[in-house]
Motif scaffolding. Structure first.
Motif, short mmCIF file in Angstrom:
data_model
loop_
_atom_site.label_atom_id
_atom_site.label_comp_id
_atom_site.label_asym_id
_atom_site.label_seq_id
_atom_site.Cartn_x
_atom_site.Cartn_y
_atom_site.Cartn_z
N LEU A 12 0.82 -1.21 0.00
CA LEU A 12 0.00 0.00 0.00
C LEU A 12 0.86 1.26 0.00
O LEU A 12 0.57 2.22 -0.73
CB LEU A 12 -0.94 0.00 1.21
CG LEU A 12 -2.14 -0.92 1.12
CD1 LEU A 12 -2.88 -0.97 2.45
CD2 LEU A 12 -3.07 -0.50 -0.01
N VAL A 13 1.90 1.27 0.81
CA VAL A 13 2.79 2.43 0.85
C VAL A 13 3.49 2.60 -0.50
O VAL A 13 3.59 3.73 -1.01
CB VAL A 13 3.82 2.30 2.00
CG1 VAL A 13 4.90 3.36 1.90
CG2 VAL A 13 3.12 2.39 3.35
N ASP A 14 3.94 1.51 -1.09
CA ASP A 14 4.58 1.59 -2.42
C ASP A 14 3.61 2.13 -3.46
O ASP A 14 3.97 2.97 -4.29
CB ASP A 14 5.11 0.23 -2.85
CG ASP A 14 6.35 -0.18 -2.07
OD1 ASP A 14 6.90 0.66 -1.33
OD2 ASP A 14 6.75 -1.35 -2.19
N ALA A 15 2.36 1.67 -3.42
CA ALA A 15 1.35 2.17 -4.36
C ALA A 15 1.09 3.65 -4.12
O ALA A 15 0.98 4.43 -5.07
CB ALA A 15 0.06 1.36 -4.22
N LEU A 16 1.01 4.07 -2.86
CA LEU A 16 0.79 5.47 -2.53
C LEU A 16 1.95 6.34 -3.02
O LEU A 16 1.74 7.42 -3.58
CB LEU A 16 0.58 5.65 -1.03
CG LEU A 16 0.36 7.08 -0.55
CD1 LEU A 16 -0.90 7.67 -1.19
CD2 LEU A 16 0.27 7.13 0.96
N LEU A 17 3.16 5.87 -2.81
CA LEU A 17 4.32 6.61 -3.31
C LEU A 17 4.27 6.72 -4.84
O LEU A 17 4.61 7.76 -5.40
CB LEU A 17 5.63 5.93 -2.87
CG LEU A 17 5.95 6.04 -1.39
CD1 LEU A 17 7.15 5.17 -1.04
CD2 LEU A 17 6.21 7.48 -1.00
N GLY A 18 3.83 5.66 -5.49
CA GLY A 18 3.67 5.70 -6.95
C GLY A 18 2.65 6.74 -7.37
O GLY A 18 2.85 7.49 -8.34
N VAL A 19 1.53 6.82 -6.65
CA VAL A 19 0.51 7.83 -6.94
C VAL A 19 1.11 9.22 -6.80
O VAL A 19 0.90 10.09 -7.65
CB VAL A 19 -0.72 7.65 -6.00
CG1 VAL A 19 -1.65 8.84 -6.11
CG2 VAL A 19 -1.45 6.37 -6.32
N ILE A 20 1.85 9.45 -5.73
CA ILE A 20 2.46 10.76 -5.51
C ILE A 20 3.41 11.13 -6.65
O ILE A 20 3.38 12.25 -7.17
CB ILE A 20 3.19 10.79 -4.14
CG1 ILE A 20 2.15 10.72 -3.01
CG2 ILE A 20 4.07 12.02 -4.00
CD1 ILE A 20 2.75 10.44 -1.64
N VAL A 21 4.24 10.18 -7.06
CA VAL A 21 5.19 10.45 -8.16
C VAL A 21 4.45 10.73 -9.46
O VAL A 21 4.79 11.67 -10.18
CB VAL A 21 6.18 9.27 -8.32
CG1 VAL A 21 7.01 9.42 -9.58
CG2 VAL A 21 7.08 9.16 -7.10
N VAL A 22 3.42 9.94 -9.77
CA VAL A 22 2.67 10.14 -11.00
C VAL A 22 1.95 11.49 -11.00
O VAL A 22 1.99 12.22 -11.98
CB VAL A 22 1.66 8.98 -11.23
CG1 VAL A 22 0.70 9.29 -12.34
CG2 VAL A 22 2.42 7.69 -11.52
N VAL A 23 1.33 11.84 -9.88
CA VAL A 23 0.64 13.13 -9.78
C VAL A 23 1.65 14.27 -9.92
O VAL A 23 1.40 15.25 -10.63
CB VAL A 23 -0.16 13.23 -8.47
CG1 VAL A 23 -0.65 14.64 -8.22
CG2 VAL A 23 -1.33 12.26 -8.50
N ALA A 24 2.79 14.14 -9.27
CA ALA A 24 3.82 15.18 -9.38
C ALA A 24 4.29 15.32 -10.82
O ALA A 24 4.43 16.44 -11.34
CB ALA A 24 5.01 14.85 -8.46
N ASN A 25 4.51 14.19 -11.50
CA ASN A 25 4.92 14.24 -12.91
C ASN A 25 3.85 14.90 -13.78
O ASN A 25 4.17 15.68 -14.67
CB ASN A 25 5.22 12.84 -13.44
CG ASN A 25 6.61 12.39 -13.10
OD1 ASN A 25 7.52 13.20 -12.97
ND2 ASN A 25 6.79 11.10 -12.94
#
Length: 173
Positions: free
Chosen positions: A156-169
């Motif tokens: 879940l944390v890895d998925a959340l970090l992925g969401v943050i990176v994608v949104v930032a990009n």
């Protein structure tokens, strides 16, 4: 597991990347790259069937270019005495990055071929890539002998970090 090996000709140690490390790195990098590209393309009005076919090709070409750039960076960073095919091997070792974008390429191409609405492919692509990040997190945690609950939380944390990176990009582009 990554290890240090010694080149036969020089006795110089060099770092080798194992298959598990390459798959995890490429999977994470590819999933984030694919989501970011779909978000950027959609943000710029790419929602017709014809543009989705083009987008699928563009995402695939970008993945190959990223894999080549990453393999080349490994070659330069680990420069030293080399065997004849070591440069090509450094490039070929980046196949997991390309493989990780293939589900997104399939979604985009399918939308371009009319299998599903071309205007509604961004969210499924995003969710698919987040699921890939979650799965890689769980698999990695389980491979490190963590329990199921901890592994699911890590996923879940890895998925959340992925969401943050994608949104930032997406915001940057």
């Amino acid at each position: 597991m990554a290890d240090s090996t010694v080149e036969a000709a020089s006795g110089v140690p060099r770092r080798r990347h194992d298959t598990r490390e390459a798959i995890l790195f490429g999977g994470v990098y590819g999933a984030v790259l694919a989501s970011s590209l779909v978000a950027a393309l959609t943000q710029h009005g790419h929602t017709s069937a014809a543009s989705r076919r083009y987008d699928a090709l563009w995402v695939l070409v970008t993945a190959f270019a990223s894999a080549l750039a990453h393999g080349y960076a490994h070659y330069i960073a680990e420069r030293g005495p080399r065997r004849r095919w070591s440069t090509l091997r450094a490039l070929a070792d980046e196949w997991p990055l390309v493989a990780a974008v293939l589900p997104t390429v399939f979604l985009l191409a399918g939308a371009g071929w009319g299998w599903w609405p071309a205007t509604e492919v961004e969210e499924p692509a995003f969710l698919l890539n987040i699921a890939i990040l979650f799965t890689l997190g769980v698999v990695t945690a389980r491979g490190s002998r963590r329990g199921w609950l901890v592994s699911l939380l890590i996923g879940l944390v890895d998925a959340l970090l992925g969401v943050i990176v994608v949104v930032a990009n997406a915001l940057i582009k």
